[in-house]
Design a protein around this motif. Structure first.
Motif, PDB file in Angstrom:
ATOM      1  N   PRO A   1       0.831  -1.205   0.000  1.00  0.00           N
ATOM      2  CA  PRO A   1       0.000   0.000   0.000  1.00  0.00           C
ATOM      3  C   PRO A   1       0.867   1.257   0.000  1.00  0.00           C
ATOM      4  N   THR A   2       0.307   2.358  -0.418  1.00  0.00           N
ATOM      5  CA  THR A   2       1.028   3.622  -0.305  1.00  0.00           C
ATOM      6  C   THR A   2       1.236   3.929   1.175  1.00  0.00           C
ATOM      7  N   PRO A   3       2.247   4.733   1.529  1.00  0.00           N
ATOM      8  CA  PRO A   3       2.460   5.054   2.945  1.00  0.00           C
ATOM      9  C   PRO A   3       1.229   5.641   3.636  1.00  0.00           C
ATOM     10  N   PRO A   4       0.472   6.561   3.011  1.00  0.00           N
ATOM     11  CA  PRO A   4      -0.718   7.069   3.708  1.00  0.00           C
ATOM     12  C   PRO A   4      -1.772   5.992   3.965  1.00  0.00           C
ATOM     13  N   LEU A   5      -1.970   5.079   3.007  1.00  0.00           N
ATOM     14  CA  LEU A   5      -2.962   4.031   3.223  1.00  0.00           C
ATOM     15  C   LEU A   5      -2.495   3.059   4.296  1.00  0.00           C
ATOM     16  N   ALA A   6      -1.202   2.780   4.334  1.00  0.00           N
ATOM     17  CA  ALA A   6      -0.661   1.930   5.394  1.00  0.00           C
ATOM     18  C   ALA A   6      -0.893   2.561   6.764  1.00  0.00           C
TER      19      ALA A   6
END
Length: 266
Positions: A132-137
């Motif tokens: 996942p992208t860092p924000p979604l993680a």
């Protein structure tokens, strides 16, 4: 040249504005400013707790993912669309819940999507695997943190989002196939191969504007078909005259929150 201010008239105008525009009177400051830190990365978010919040009680949770225009680090812009929906007096009384609005940084994206906007193209390539992208993680980590604090009714966790957030909504579903009881992706999209991962668990109500020239409505149509084929509990509403801002129609949809909060994992 100086001008005298008629304060009596000014106050009257302000009061009339609130009287005829009840949403203006809703206080977005009820959404508390918070941050979540994971692996030295920080996620800004706002959280609205129920009226008469009881910390010993478990509540449903709604994650709301904003669109690309509300990215940043001010911890405010993410409330632009959708936040007032949950401040409505009826919603507060009928659907007590913890409402979370995370904010994606300016230079990132909720979903793992590859873009091609070269030479007049406007193509989105949705991934079906990978990290996942860092924000979604961070959003996933934030939700797990709330669950760990015993604040959450884990059978009634919901996610909704618009545009970039609609794409993020679909991605949260396939990355967390046993977590969400209901989802509302608005003018988003995803890789249809991912639909079968969560079709048996999550009820989905998809929305899109037929005249959307930013995110093609075919993305939502394709996901609707894929979820139907996977035997999901899915609905699709397309507004014939709506453009990209189909979220305005969605938020005015009768029974929207009733439908969402009626969903529960078995």
């Amino acid at each position: 040249m100086s001008r005298k201010i008629n304060f009596g008239l000014l106050i009257t105008i302000i009061c009339l504005n609130f009287a005829f525009n009840p949403l203006a009177a809703q206080d977005l400051n009820l959404y508390q400013k918070q941050t979540f830190v994971q692996n030295n990365d920080t996620l800004n978010y706002r959280v609205l707790f129920p009226e008469n919040y009881n910390p010993t009680k478990k509540y449903p949770v709604v994650l709301f993912l904003h669109g690309a225009g509300e990215r940043g680090n001010d911890n405010e812009k993410q409330l632009t669309h959708g936040a007032k929906l949950f401040l409505n007096d009826t919603a507060r009384k009928q659907f007590p819940a913890i409402i979370i609005f995370p904010q994606c940084p300016e230079n990132s994206f909720w979903a793992n999507v590859k873009f091609d906007f070269s030479e007049g193209k406007r193509e989105f390539h949705f991934q079906a695997d990978g990290e996942p992208t860092p924000p979604l993680a961070l959003v996933q980590g934030l939700l797990k943190a709330y669950i760990a604090q015993d604040k959450v009714d884990t059978k009634r966790i919901y996610v909704m989002g618009l545009s970039m957030g609609g794409m993020g909504t679909f991605e949260l579903l396939w990355r967390n196939p046993k977590t969400f009881a209901g989802a509302i992706p608005i003018c988003g999209g995803a890789n249809p191969k991912t639909a079968k991962k969560y079709a048996k668990k999550t009820a989905v109500w998809i929305f899109h504007g037929a005249k959307d020239n930013v995110v093609p409505p075919d993305f939502s149509r394709t996901m609707y078909k894929a979820l139907q084929d996977a035997k999901a509990k899915v609905k699709y509403t397309e507004y014939p005259e709506a453009e990209h801002n189909s979220w305005d129609n969605t938020f005015a949809e009768p029974g929207l929150l009733s439908w969402l909060f009626s969903q529960s994992l078995k």
